[in-house]
Design a protein around this motif. Structure first.
Motif, PDB file in Angstrom:
ATOM      1  N   MET A   3       0.741  -1.084  -0.073  1.00  0.00           N
ATOM      2  CA  MET A   3       0.025   0.129   0.070  1.00  0.00           C
ATOM      3  C   MET A   3       0.860   1.366   0.067  1.00  0.00           C
ATOM      4  O   MET A   3       1.865   1.093   0.888  1.00  0.00           O
ATOM      5  CB  MET A   3      -0.935   0.059   1.158  1.00  0.00           C
ATOM      6  N   LEU A   4       0.639   2.273  -0.942  1.00  0.00           N
ATOM      7  CA  LEU A   4       1.329   3.359  -1.106  1.00  0.00           C
ATOM      8  C   LEU A   4       0.380   4.517  -0.806  1.00  0.00           C
ATOM      9  O   LEU A   4      -0.811   4.706  -1.608  1.00  0.00           O
ATOM     10  CB  LEU A   4       1.990   3.372  -2.443  1.00  0.00           C
ATOM     11  N   THR A   5       0.489   5.267   0.211  1.00  0.00           N
ATOM     12  CA  THR A   5      -0.380   6.261   0.499  1.00  0.00           C
ATOM     13  C   THR A   5       0.097   7.501   1.179  1.00  0.00           C
ATOM     14  O   THR A   5       1.390   7.541   1.760  1.00  0.00           O
ATOM     15  CB  THR A   5      -1.367   5.769   1.711  1.00  0.00           C
ATOM     16  N   GLY A   6      -0.458   8.610   0.927  1.00  0.00           N
ATOM     17  CA  GLY A   6      -0.082   9.751   1.366  1.00  0.00           C
ATOM     18  C   GLY A   6      -0.610  10.258   2.707  1.00  0.00           C
ATOM     19  O   GLY A   6      -0.193  11.229   3.452  1.00  0.00           O
ATOM     20  N   ASP A   7      -1.040   9.338   3.553  1.00  0.00           N
ATOM     21  CA  ASP A   7      -1.875   9.437   4.906  1.00  0.00           C
ATOM     22  C   ASP A   7      -0.841   9.124   5.975  1.00  0.00           C
ATOM     23  O   ASP A   7       0.233   8.766   5.626  1.00  0.00           O
ATOM     24  CB  ASP A   7      -2.938   8.576   5.067  1.00  0.00           C
ATOM     25  N   HIS A   8      -1.169   9.496   7.196  1.00  0.00           N
ATOM     26  CA  HIS A   8      -0.494   9.323   8.369  1.00  0.00           C
ATOM     27  C   HIS A   8       0.203   8.000   8.757  1.00  0.00           C
ATOM     28  O   HIS A   8      -0.761   6.941   8.231  1.00  0.00           O
ATOM     29  CB  HIS A   8      -1.019   9.888   9.545  1.00  0.00           C
ATOM     30  N   PRO A   9       1.493   7.633   8.795  1.00  0.00           N
ATOM     31  CA  PRO A   9       1.825   6.274   9.173  1.00  0.00           C
ATOM     32  C   PRO A   9       0.899   5.495  10.001  1.00  0.00           C
ATOM     33  O   PRO A   9       0.628   4.354   9.841  1.00  0.00           O
ATOM     34  CB  PRO A   9       2.982   6.379   9.891  1.00  0.00           C
ATOM     35  N   VAL A  60       3.414  -1.504   3.796  1.00  0.00           N
ATOM     36  CA  VAL A  60       2.896  -0.346   3.970  1.00  0.00           C
ATOM     37  C   VAL A  60       3.855   0.656   3.780  1.00  0.00           C
ATOM     38  O   VAL A  60       4.814   1.015   4.525  1.00  0.00           O
ATOM     39  CB  VAL A  60       2.089  -0.236   5.383  1.00  0.00           C
ATOM     40  N   TYR A  61       3.519   1.740   3.188  1.00  0.00           N
ATOM     41  CA  TYR A  61       4.348   3.303   2.656  1.00  0.00           C
ATOM     42  C   TYR A  61       3.295   4.192   3.051  1.00  0.00           C
ATOM     43  O   TYR A  61       2.542   4.580   2.148  1.00  0.00           O
ATOM     44  CB  TYR A  61       4.894   3.029   1.387  1.00  0.00           C
ATOM     45  N   ALA A  62       3.932   5.161   4.050  1.00  0.00           N
ATOM     46  CA  ALA A  62       3.015   6.130   4.400  1.00  0.00           C
ATOM     47  C   ALA A  62       3.856   7.513   3.998  1.00  0.00           C
ATOM     48  O   ALA A  62       4.584   7.635   3.871  1.00  0.00           O
ATOM     49  CB  ALA A  62       2.807   6.025   5.764  1.00  0.00           C
ATOM     50  N   ARG A  63       2.671   8.527   3.920  1.00  0.00           N
ATOM     51  CA  ARG A  63       3.249   9.992   3.582  1.00  0.00           C
ATOM     52  C   ARG A  63       4.361   9.812   2.435  1.00  0.00           C
ATOM     53  O   ARG A  63       5.154  10.646   2.300  1.00  0.00           O
ATOM     54  CB  ARG A  63       4.126  10.603   4.824  1.00  0.00           C
ATOM     55  N   VAL A  64       3.730   9.375   1.370  1.00  0.00           N
ATOM     56  CA  VAL A  64       4.623   8.870   0.132  1.00  0.00           C
ATOM     57  C   VAL A  64       4.296   9.934  -0.866  1.00  0.00           C
ATOM     58  O   VAL A  64       2.609  10.208  -1.202  1.00  0.00           O
ATOM     59  CB  VAL A  64       4.535   7.484  -0.608  1.00  0.00           C
ATOM     60  N   GLN A  65       5.068  10.716  -1.636  1.00  0.00           N
ATOM     61  CA  GLN A  65       4.580  11.840  -2.537  1.00  0.00           C
ATOM     62  C   GLN A  65       4.698  11.112  -4.039  1.00  0.00           C
ATOM     63  O   GLN A  65       5.410   9.835  -4.156  1.00  0.00           O
ATOM     64  CB  GLN A  65       5.687  12.904  -2.606  1.00  0.00           C
ATOM     65  N   PRO A  66       4.226  11.494  -4.907  1.00  0.00           N
ATOM     66  CA  PRO A  66       4.220  10.893  -6.195  1.00  0.00           C
ATOM     67  C   PRO A  66       5.515  10.578  -6.928  1.00  0.00           C
ATOM     68  O   PRO A  66       5.822   9.453  -7.365  1.00  0.00           O
ATOM     69  CB  PRO A  66       3.466  11.845  -7.335  1.00  0.00           C
ATOM     70  N   ASN A 104       6.317  -3.432  10.033  1.00  0.00           N
ATOM     71  CA  ASN A 104       7.432  -2.313   9.400  1.00  0.00           C
ATOM     72  C   ASN A 104       6.746  -1.167   8.591  1.00  0.00           C
ATOM     73  O   ASN A 104       6.066  -1.716   7.649  1.00  0.00           O
ATOM     74  CB  ASN A 104       8.733  -2.903   8.794  1.00  0.00           C
ATOM     75  N   VAL A 105       6.723   0.033   8.780  1.00  0.00           N
ATOM     76  CA  VAL A 105       6.112   0.833   8.108  1.00  0.00           C
ATOM     77  C   VAL A 105       7.021   2.157   7.587  1.00  0.00           C
ATOM     78  O   VAL A 105       7.984   2.437   8.255  1.00  0.00           O
ATOM     79  CB  VAL A 105       4.756   1.851   8.613  1.00  0.00           C
ATOM     80  N   LEU A 106       7.300   2.344   6.321  1.00  0.00           N
ATOM     81  CA  LEU A 106       8.080   3.134   5.739  1.00  0.00           C
ATOM     82  C   LEU A 106       7.785   4.312   5.236  1.00  0.00           C
ATOM     83  O   LEU A 106       6.552   4.235   4.572  1.00  0.00           O
ATOM     84  CB  LEU A 106       8.822   2.493   4.445  1.00  0.00           C
ATOM     85  N   THR A 107       8.125   5.715   5.772  1.00  0.00           N
ATOM     86  CA  THR A 107       7.424   6.987   5.311  1.00  0.00           C
ATOM     87  C   THR A 107       8.352   7.581   4.250  1.00  0.00           C
ATOM     88  O   THR A 107       9.482   7.016   4.045  1.00  0.00           O
ATOM     89  CB  THR A 107       7.569   7.694   6.660  1.00  0.00           C
ATOM     90  N   GLY A 108       7.627   8.486   3.473  1.00  0.00           N
ATOM     91  CA  GLY A 108       8.382   9.119   2.468  1.00  0.00           C
ATOM     92  C   GLY A 108       9.526   9.755   2.798  1.00  0.00           C
ATOM     93  O   GLY A 108      10.534   9.857   2.335  1.00  0.00           O
ATOM     94  N   ALA A 109       9.389  10.380   4.066  1.00  0.00           N
ATOM     95  CA  ALA A 109      10.756  10.993   4.537  1.00  0.00           C
ATOM     96  C   ALA A 109      12.001  10.006   4.762  1.00  0.00           C
ATOM     97  O   ALA A 109      13.028  10.449   4.508  1.00  0.00           O
ATOM     98  CB  ALA A 109      10.534  11.799   5.792  1.00  0.00           C
ATOM     99  N   GLU A 110      11.693   9.068   5.327  1.00  0.00           N
ATOM    100  CA  GLU A 110      12.668   7.920   5.690  1.00  0.00           C
ATOM    101  C   GLU A 110      13.327   7.351   4.146  1.00  0.00           C
ATOM    102  O   GLU A 110      14.483   7.160   4.023  1.00  0.00           O
ATOM    103  CB  GLU A 110      12.163   6.774   6.303  1.00  0.00           C
ATOM    104  N   LEU A 111      12.255   7.579   3.267  1.00  0.00           N
ATOM    105  CA  LEU A 111      12.701   7.116   1.937  1.00  0.00           C
ATOM    106  C   LEU A 111      13.811   7.858   1.188  1.00  0.00           C
ATOM    107  O   LEU A 111      14.589   7.538   0.623  1.00  0.00           O
ATOM    108  CB  LEU A 111      11.262   6.875   1.095  1.00  0.00           C
ATOM    109  N   ASP A 112      13.494   9.219   1.441  1.00  0.00           N
ATOM    110  CA  ASP A 112      14.534  10.104   0.886  1.00  0.00           C
ATOM    111  C   ASP A 112      15.859  10.019   1.317  1.00  0.00           C
ATOM    112  O   ASP A 112      16.834  10.538   0.700  1.00  0.00           O
ATOM    113  CB  ASP A 112      13.914  11.532   0.995  1.00  0.00           C
TER     114      ASP A 112
END
Length: 856
Positions: A504-510, A550-556, A526-534
């Motif tokens: 799941m890729l979502t822009g919502d809160h973790p 599950v990937y949260a707060r992910v940008q396009p 384990n949930v990976l956020t967009g900030a961690e991804l960067d």
């Protein structure tokens, strides 16, 4: 507070056309289509038919029969030509009808104002003078002038320039918009000035709608194979004709007939028809279950998907947002049904002002509906505020700001978005900030989407789009609930059994993502956020992909990076998306899937599939049906390779042994009347195997023309050829006449074709369809007719059936049944020997090794 809806209408475009005016203009000017549909073109089909080697050989054989004085045979072959033409027309009609139905589903829509009401209509129904609403992600349906708002347009189709251009209402130089361009930002209204072929793109002949009909890679490979076999058939025909004349002593015309018979036996002319019909009808069948196939190649690719990267909102959830809780600026929950104080009014008004007018986004709709209900307003005839500019969610900016003006001096800047981002814009003391963050996390852990709201007021010169120097006041939190779809856990379970991983890729809160993921059946340890991804390198990301679903707060742009990472890891990726910014990731995925109900035109244009109802379960059903289509193509190709082998054997062996020909062109033409419908009708309607979603996806490079599949068919056909040849020899040895032995052999070929069709099911657990039973009835009818109709026996050069004929036939078919059973047993053992390890271990875990490494 400004107005609940914040876009000021142009004084001349609030009502739009009346229904009567629109109907009259549509009648007068015609539909808004760039290129008229060619539909089903008889002349095109006839032209293609005249290029078919099989038809040309039938005509040549009929001419030879006429030359040697066999009028009955010539007439029979001429009738066969008409039957072939009829069958081809029927098959083309089925395929064209299926594609036409898909094009109708894929047809773009437009949002227009008619009689003061917004309506969604087919883009083809847009007429001159219509007022069209344009929003981010829309494709402009016609040429016109912008009468309200400011938009960013991608005009690369017209100009070749990839940089978006701005168009603003009231700007004499920059208010023109053109059909087939894409709105990539902002919103506005346009008045139509040109439609159809009179638009700029229509005049230069752009924008074709033929993506569905473009040949897939497999269809191109099939065309190459048929061309190769056509050359081979010609070479063998010449060799057999020469051998029949020089070696067997036949007359030149009879030798030519023997060569033509062999060429007809060798040519797999059914292959292109199979692929055209199967993929067109398969795509239509998939569309009936809510999945539109925009490119036929996607039907092939669906069976290879090993990872589905899906959005949360609307795909896994019901997309029915409702405001579930409201918290004030101090983090104290408010009573949803209680009286409102000034702080509540300010919060709800600002939250509504931060939403786009006429938005299709379910979050915006839910907020506006709740604010309207609580504040006691209906949409005013004259909205209270005009939107000067807005900044949508973008990379590194997880919030929306809209600047509204009232009168000539007052302005309001309304902002809503991720709580951590909004809090960073406002002056909030540390205790309150901690309390608000804890409250947001608590809501998110319940699966809610949490938005913070802030506002700034001013007089005079409004701030610029970047909002520099503006102090915003924090107003509170709005939590919205969107329940999980009931069928999602079961659908994810089916994917797991099918060897397909779901992330799941979502822009919502973790916490929100984790809650919904757990309900759906995904791993949430384990949930990976967009900030961690960067902050991750590519090797580190590759390691983390293994245990994160599950990937949260992910940008396009981060979605694009994840898709590429999954593909590098060996997965075949299917990805869902709905926004303009999702287009690059959709194009990068092996199979891009756009949302039909809430997706943008840009996303749909970039995708291979469109979920018409946005349901994840529909996508899983589409994958199941896609696997069925491929399996049926594979079955049909095996049947084609099997059924032609005994015909080739019975055409070549008599030449080698200096026998009279066993098969004549008239007999092969009659056999083709059985083989063609078996290939294109019977196998297309074959149901899926019971375990079609209980095995790993096939390899992307697997082909129905692969040696293993075709080899099994050749083994089945070689056994049938040997059995029928020996039966023919035995029948002659026991004293049967040539004509009687030929009848037994022909009936054996009919029976062999039917038995090969039944064997093509692949498993006794696959039910015999009405079409398969109908094929059996057709074989029986043809067999009885050739045996007991004297005029037909005369044309085919058969003798009346005898006890020896029936005994030979029965013995041949019993032996063939045993042979086919033995081949099936050997196939199962070879499959087990090659892959003794079951994929059950893979299904037992939500994560497994990529299927590019897994045997099919």
């Amino acid at each position: 507070m400004m107005g609940i809806h914040a876009t000021s209408p142009h004084p001349d475009d609030t009502v739009g056309l009346s229904d009567a005016e629109a109907r009259e203009r549509l009648r007068r000017d015609g539909p808004n289509v760039l290129i008229a549909s060619e539909g089903f073109r008889s002349l095109r089909v006839l032209r293609e038919l005249l290029r078919e080697p099989m038809l040309l050989m039938l005509i040549a054989a009929a001419a030879i029969y006429g030359a040697i004085g066999s009028a009955a045979e010539a007439f029979f072959l001429a009738a066969s030509v008409l039957i072939v033409v009829g069958i081809t027309f029927a098959q083309e009609f089925r395929a064209e009808g299926a594609l036409a139905a898909l094009r109708e589903l894929a047809a773009p829509t437009a949002h227009v104002i008619r009689e003061g009401v917004e309506r969604e209509i087919p883009a083809s129904a847009v007429v001159l003078g219509d007022v069209v609403l344009l929003r981010e992600g829309d494709k402009v349906p016609a040429d016109g002038t912008l009468v309200a708002g400011t938009i960013l347009l991608d005009e690369s189709l017209l100009t070749g320039e990839s940089v978006a251009v701005q168009r603003s209402a009231g700007d004499a130089q920059d208010h023109a918009v053109h059909a087939a361009t894409l709105v990539v930002g902002g919103n506005g209204r346009m008045q139509v000035t040109a439609i159809g072929a009179r638009t700029a793109v229509g005049q230069i002949g752009g924008a074709l709608a033929g993506a569905l009909a473009s040949p897939s890679a497999l269809q191109k490979a099939a065309a190459r194979i048929v061309r190769l076999f056509a050359v081979l058939a010609l070479a063998l025909a010449l060799a057999v004709a020469w051998g029949s004349w020089w070696w067997a002593g036949s007359s030149p015309l009879n030798a030519a007939l023997a060569g033509i018979a062999l060429a007809m036996a060798v040519l797999p002319e059914e292959v292109p028809v199979i692929l055209a019909v199967f993929y067109a009808l398969g795509a239509r069948r998939i569309a009936q279950h809510g999945v539109l196939t925009r490119r036929l190649a996607a039907v092939e690719a669906m069976g290879t998907i090993s990872l589905l990267a899906v959005d949360k909102t609307g795909t896994l959830t019901q997309n029915q947002m409702e405001v579930a809780s409201v918290t004030d600026a101090a983090g104290v929950p408010r009573d949803l049904a209680g009286p409102l104080d000034d702080a509540d009014v300010a919060l709800l008004g600002a939250a509504s002002d931060a939403c786009q007018a006429h938005s299709l986004d379910p979050t915006d709709r839910a907020i506006v509906a709740y604010a309207t209900h609580r504040l006691g307003h209906t949409e005013p005839a004259e909205p209270l505020a005009a939107c000067v500019w807005e900044t949508p969610v973008s990379e590194g900016r997880p919030f929306v700001s809209r600047l509204l003006t009232k009168g000539s001096a007052d302005w309001v800047l309304a902002t809503k978005g991720a709580p951590e981002a909004i809090l960073a814009l406002c002056d909030v003391d540390d205790d309150t900030r901690s309390r608000l963050r804890a409250r947001a996390v608590a809501f998110a852990q319940q699966g809610m989407r949490v938005l913070a709201v802030a506002v700034a007021h001013g007089t005079g010169m409004p701030p610029t789009r970047d909002g520099a120097g503006v102090h915003q006041r924090f107003l509170g939190l709005v939590a919205l609930a969107d329940p999980l779809r009931e069928e999602v856990p079961a659908a994810i379970g089916i994917c797991r059994e099918a060897g397909i991983r779901v992330v799941m890729l979502t822009g919502d809160h973790p916490a929100t993502a984790s809650s919904i993921g757990a309900q759906a059946g995904l791993r949430v340890e384990n949930v990976l956020t967009g900030a961690e991804l960067d902050g991750m390198s590519e090797p580190e990301l590759a390691r983390r992909l293994v245990d994160v679903d599950v990937y949260a707060r992910v940008q396009p742009t981060q979605k694009l990076r994840l898709v590429k990472a999954f593909r590098r890891a060996g997965y075949v990726v299917g990805m869902t998306g709905d926004g303009v910014n999702d287009a690059p990731a959709l194009r990068s995925a092996d199979v891009g899937v756009a949302m039909g109900a809430r997706g943008s035109d840009v996303a749909r244009d970039s995708a291979d599939l469109v979920l018409l109802d946005d349901r994840f379960s529909s996508l899983v059903t589409g994958i199941r049906l896609g696997r069925r289509v491929y399996d049926n193509v594979k079955r049909s190709m095996r049947f084609v390779s099997a059924v032609h082998v005994p015909i080739v054997c019975l055409a070549i062996v008599p030449v080698i042994l200096r026998w009279p020909p066993v098969l004549l062109p008239v007999q092969i033409a009659l056999l083709e009347m059985i083989i063609d419908p078996a290939c294109s009708i019977v196998f297309e309607a074959m149901p899926e195997r019971p375990d079609v979603m209980r095995h790993a996806p096939r390899r992307p490079n697997e082909s129905p023309f692969a040696g293993r599949n075709i080899g099994i068919g050749i083994a089945q056909g070689a056994g049938a050829g040997a059995i029928l040849t020996l039966a023919h020899l035995l029948s002659l040895h026991l004293g049967s006449s040539y004509e009687a032995a030929s009848l037994a052999t022909f009936l054996g070929l009919l029976g062999a074709a039917l038995m090969l069709a039944f064997a093509g099911r692949g498993s006794p657990r696959v039910q015999a369809t009405p079409w398969l039973m109908g094929l059996g009835a057709l074989v029986l009818a043809v067999g009885l007719a050739t045996s007991y109709l004297p005029w037909l026996r005369g044309i085919l050069h058969f003798a009346p059936p005898t006890a020896m004929t029936l005994a030979t036939l029965a013995g041949s078919l019993l032996t063939l049944w045993a042979w086919l059973a033995g081949v099936a047993l050997l196939e199962r053992r070879l499959r087990f020997a090659r892959h003794p390890a079951s994929v059950d271990a893979l299904r037992a875990s939500p994560h497994h090794a990529p299927t590019r490494e897994i045997p099919p």
